[in-house]
Design a protein around this motif. Structure first.
Motif, short mmCIF file in Angstrom:
data_model
loop_
_atom_site.label_atom_id
_atom_site.label_comp_id
_atom_site.label_asym_id
_atom_site.label_seq_id
_atom_site.Cartn_x
_atom_site.Cartn_y
_atom_site.Cartn_z
N VAL A 140 14.10 7.32 -3.32
CA VAL A 140 13.47 8.53 -3.84
C VAL A 140 12.03 8.56 -3.32
N PRO A 141 11.63 9.67 -2.69
CA PRO A 141 10.25 9.76 -2.19
C PRO A 141 9.25 9.56 -3.33
N ASP A 142 8.17 8.89 -3.05
CA ASP A 142 7.08 8.62 -3.99
C ASP A 142 7.47 7.66 -5.12
N SER A 143 8.64 7.04 -5.02
CA SER A 143 9.07 6.09 -6.05
C SER A 143 8.40 4.74 -5.83
N PHE A 144 8.45 3.90 -6.85
CA PHE A 144 7.91 2.55 -6.70
C PHE A 144 8.76 1.73 -5.74
N GLU A 145 10.05 2.06 -5.67
CA GLU A 145 10.91 1.37 -4.70
C GLU A 145 10.47 1.70 -3.27
N GLU A 146 10.12 2.96 -3.03
CA GLU A 146 9.61 3.36 -1.72
C GLU A 146 8.28 2.66 -1.44
N ALA A 147 7.44 2.53 -2.46
CA ALA A 147 6.15 1.83 -2.30
C ALA A 147 6.39 0.36 -1.96
N ALA A 148 7.37 -0.26 -2.60
CA ALA A 148 7.68 -1.66 -2.29
C ALA A 148 8.16 -1.81 -0.85
N THR A 180 12.67 -11.36 -3.43
CA THR A 180 12.24 -10.63 -4.62
C THR A 180 11.50 -9.36 -4.21
N LEU A 181 10.65 -9.47 -3.18
CA LEU A 181 9.93 -8.29 -2.69
C LEU A 181 10.91 -7.25 -2.16
N ARG A 182 11.92 -7.70 -1.41
CA ARG A 182 12.92 -6.76 -0.91
C ARG A 182 13.71 -6.14 -2.06
N ASP A 183 14.01 -6.93 -3.10
CA ASP A 183 14.73 -6.42 -4.27
C ASP A 183 13.93 -5.32 -4.97
N TYR A 184 12.62 -5.43 -4.98
CA TYR A 184 11.79 -4.40 -5.60
C TYR A 184 11.99 -3.05 -4.93
N SER A 185 12.40 -3.05 -3.67
CA SER A 185 12.59 -1.79 -2.95
C SER A 185 13.98 -1.19 -3.16
N ASP A 186 14.81 -1.85 -3.95
CA ASP A 186 16.17 -1.39 -4.18
C ASP A 186 16.33 -0.93 -5.63
N ALA A 187 16.53 0.36 -5.82
CA ALA A 187 16.64 0.92 -7.18
C ALA A 187 17.85 0.38 -7.94
N ASP A 188 18.85 -0.14 -7.21
CA ASP A 188 20.05 -0.68 -7.85
C ASP A 188 19.86 -2.11 -8.36
N ARG A 189 18.74 -2.73 -8.02
CA ARG A 189 18.48 -4.10 -8.46
C ARG A 189 17.51 -4.07 -9.63
N PRO A 190 17.67 -4.99 -10.57
CA PRO A 190 16.75 -5.02 -11.71
C PRO A 190 15.37 -5.54 -11.33
N LEU A 211 1.98 -4.66 -13.01
CA LEU A 211 0.77 -3.97 -12.54
C LEU A 211 -0.12 -4.92 -11.74
N GLN A 212 -0.23 -6.16 -12.20
CA GLN A 212 -1.06 -7.14 -11.50
C GLN A 212 -0.51 -7.42 -10.11
N THR A 213 0.80 -7.52 -10.00
CA THR A 213 1.43 -7.78 -8.70
C THR A 213 1.24 -6.58 -7.78
N ALA A 214 1.46 -5.37 -8.31
CA ALA A 214 1.27 -4.15 -7.51
C ALA A 214 -0.18 -4.05 -7.04
N GLY A 241 -5.69 0.08 5.26
CA GLY A 241 -6.32 1.24 4.65
C GLY A 241 -5.38 2.02 3.75
N ARG A 242 -4.21 1.49 3.48
CA ARG A 242 -3.21 2.12 2.62
C ARG A 242 -3.00 1.28 1.38
N ALA A 243 -2.61 1.93 0.30
CA ALA A 243 -2.28 1.26 -0.96
C ALA A 243 -1.00 1.92 -1.50
N PRO A 244 0.18 1.48 -1.05
CA PRO A 244 1.43 2.17 -1.37
C PRO A 244 1.73 2.37 -2.86
N PHE A 245 1.48 1.37 -3.68
CA PHE A 245 1.77 1.55 -5.11
C PHE A 245 0.81 2.56 -5.74
#
Length: 171
Positions: free
Chosen positions: A6-14, A36-46, A51-54, A66-70
């Motif tokens: 989903v565009p602009d989702s946290f999964e896309e940010a990951a 674990t980082l790759r799993d964060y990009s998958d909406a089907d994974r828990p 916030l601290q990690t992001a 110069g980018r901050a995806p989250f």
């Protein structure tokens, strides 16, 4: 095949974080495994990053590109959710929240086009130039929105500010 996100989702940010830093570098920053980082990009994974990690991941991305995806994802989601509600013209904060993401995307395009490994090396290709010009136009629109919001929120409607002469940066 890459899974659609989903565009602009946290999964896309990951996913964007992993693209910008590599999974290994992002994992090192976050103190997690690359999987674990790759799993964060998958909406089907828990699971999602705290916030601290992001913040840690965004800090590393921002320093590198110069980018901050989250942060970009969060501000776009916030802007989208608040625009559904009626809001008075001149909501300066909501308009200004669009700027960091747009600036980050512009900087990322410029960096990638000037990289030695880009299609023409440090020279900018026609398609890269076109993408950069579109990003610059987006910046102008975003700044116009902020300016309109400031004018609407100002007691005199921004008349005094609009009457001030432009400051020239040329010598």
């Amino acid at each position: 095949m890459t899974k659609m996100r989903v565009p602009d989702s946290f999964e896309e940010a990951a996913l964007e974080t992993v693209r910008l830093l590599t999974a290994q570098e992002a994992a090192k920053v976050a103190g997690l495994s690359p999987q674990t980082l790759r799993d964060y990009s998958d909406a089907d994974r828990p699971g999602r990053p705290t916030l601290q990690t992001a913040l840690a991941l965004d800090t590393a991305c921002y320093e590198a590109t110069g980018r901050a995806p989250f942060f970009e994802s969060y501000t776009r989601q916030l802007a989208a959710r608040t625009r559904r509600n009626a809001r008075p013209v001149g909501d300066v904060l909501v308009e200004a929240l669009d700027l960091p993401g747009a600036v980050g995307r512009l900087l990322d395009l410029i960096r990638r086009s000037r990289a030695v490994e880009s299609p023409r090396g440090r020279a900018i290709t026609a398609s890269e130039g076109s993408a950069i010009m579109k990003a610059i136009k987006l910046q102008r629109r975003e700044l116009d929105d902020v300016e309109a919001a400031v004018a609407a929120a100002t007691e005199d409607g921004g008349i005094e500010a609009r009457q001030m002469p432009e400051i020239s940066h040329e010598q």
